[in-house]
Motif scaffolding. Sequence first.
Motif, short mmCIF file in Angstrom:
data_model
loop_
_atom_site.label_atom_id
_atom_site.label_comp_id
_atom_site.label_asym_id
_atom_site.label_seq_id
_atom_site.Cartn_x
_atom_site.Cartn_y
_atom_site.Cartn_z
N VAL A 298 0.85 -1.19 0.00
CA VAL A 298 0.00 0.00 0.00
C VAL A 298 0.88 1.24 0.00
N TRP A 299 0.31 2.33 -0.45
CA TRP A 299 1.04 3.60 -0.57
C TRP A 299 0.13 4.74 -0.20
N SER A 300 0.70 5.76 0.44
CA SER A 300 -0.05 6.97 0.78
C SER A 300 0.77 8.18 0.37
N PRO A 301 0.13 9.21 -0.18
CA PRO A 301 0.88 10.42 -0.53
C PRO A 301 1.32 11.14 0.74
N ASN B 285 -3.63 9.58 5.22
CA ASN B 285 -4.82 8.74 5.45
C ASN B 285 -5.43 8.22 4.16
N ASP B 286 -4.97 8.73 3.01
CA ASP B 286 -5.44 8.23 1.72
C ASP B 286 -4.61 7.02 1.32
N MET B 287 -5.23 5.85 1.29
CA MET B 287 -4.50 4.61 1.03
C MET B 287 -4.72 4.14 -0.40
N TYR B 288 -3.64 3.70 -1.02
CA TYR B 288 -3.69 3.17 -2.38
C TYR B 288 -3.01 1.81 -2.43
N LEU B 289 -3.56 0.92 -3.26
CA LEU B 289 -2.87 -0.32 -3.58
C LEU B 289 -1.87 0.00 -4.69
N LYS B 290 -0.64 -0.43 -4.52
CA LYS B 290 0.41 -0.16 -5.51
C LYS B 290 0.57 -1.42 -6.37
N LEU B 291 0.26 -1.29 -7.65
CA LEU B 291 0.17 -2.45 -8.53
C LEU B 291 0.98 -2.26 -9.81
N GLU B 292 1.31 -3.38 -10.42
CA GLU B 292 1.99 -3.37 -11.71
C GLU B 292 1.12 -2.69 -12.77
N ASP B 293 1.73 -1.85 -13.59
CA ASP B 293 1.04 -1.27 -14.75
C ASP B 293 1.18 -2.25 -15.91
N VAL B 294 0.12 -3.00 -16.15
CA VAL B 294 0.16 -4.06 -17.17
C VAL B 294 0.34 -3.48 -18.57
N THR B 295 -0.01 -2.21 -18.76
CA THR B 295 0.08 -1.59 -20.09
C THR B 295 1.46 -1.00 -20.38
#
Length: 357
Positions: free
Chosen positions: A53-56, A61-71
């Motif tokens: 997970v990643w937060s700016p 408190n804003d949570m993001y899933l950090k994922l591979e960019d398939v494109t």
Amino acid sequence: GILQHPDGTVLKQLQPPPRGPREQEFYNKVYDSDCCDSILLELREYLPKYFGVWSPPTAPNDMYLKLEDVTRKFNKPCIMDVKIGQKSYDPYASAEKIQQQVSKYPLMEEIGFLVLGMRVYHVSSDSYETQNQHYGRSLTKETVKDGISKFFHNGYCLRKDAIAASIQKIEKILQWFEGQKQLNFYASSLLFVYEGLCQATTVRLSDVTLAEKRGVPKGLLSGGDILEYNNNIHVINSTGNGKIEASVSKGLSKFYALHKKAYSKRHHSQLSLKVENLEQDNVWKSSTCIAQEHLNGNVIPQLEKVFCHMPAEIKESANVEVRMIDFAHVFPSNTKDEGYIYGLKNLITVLQNILDN
């Protein structure tokens, strides 16, 4: 929504509970460094890579899933998002939620999948054609085959190589589902990506275009590149300074990933077309300069030869990705996921029919 991170990954904002935490838990379980479950280890092959997970810094408190960019590896990525399964609601959905989901696409139970959107690169105009979720919901049993074939048509012909490669990848995912009884997936999707510039050719569009631009299409702001995807995010990719800005919006069609390149303005009249094709173990090369006034003459038949009649060995190795995405409704189970399996089989049947006919 989905944002691009400067390091080449994408960020998917964590949805409100219970969906967001459930999806995070799913990724954590599959990508646990101590995982020794062969079923989950194999499943990794069919998901985007997960980087936690990643937060700016400005909004911890804003949570993001950090994922591979398939494109990321594609030059001109063509993208399609297809929801799989006979039910787009999970076993714990309220009667109101069930009715809401069923009303969106009553044929879901019978067809087993729903096209949520697509973006297709057309070589002739060096531009993308986009279809949103309303397009997918308008497809019937009689039109779904033609509706999906649109995704594999580059403006000149059907990309049979990409269809064949997609079928092979779906069959591997189907094989995984046939062999596991641990998890059931609801409202989950398959992300299809293939290279718009097919492997057998190299089309150089850096200097000129085949035809005049059709004006500013949806998704493109004059003076900059905008890609409007996912549930609630506009991503503006400014090619001038390389910075990425994001602004929140609502009601946008759902995609997993964003293109890193949109359209660039070109006002030239010729196309330098370099073709490299492998045929019967012999490599032939040709370089052709095509004037715009010849577009309605012999150019298209020549390009059809390039795009439509590729050797089998190239067709089988088309640059294609098919990944499972969207896991906010994944639940433990002790039975096969028959709804998902049904959808995969039906989708394979449709793709095979497109290929055969």
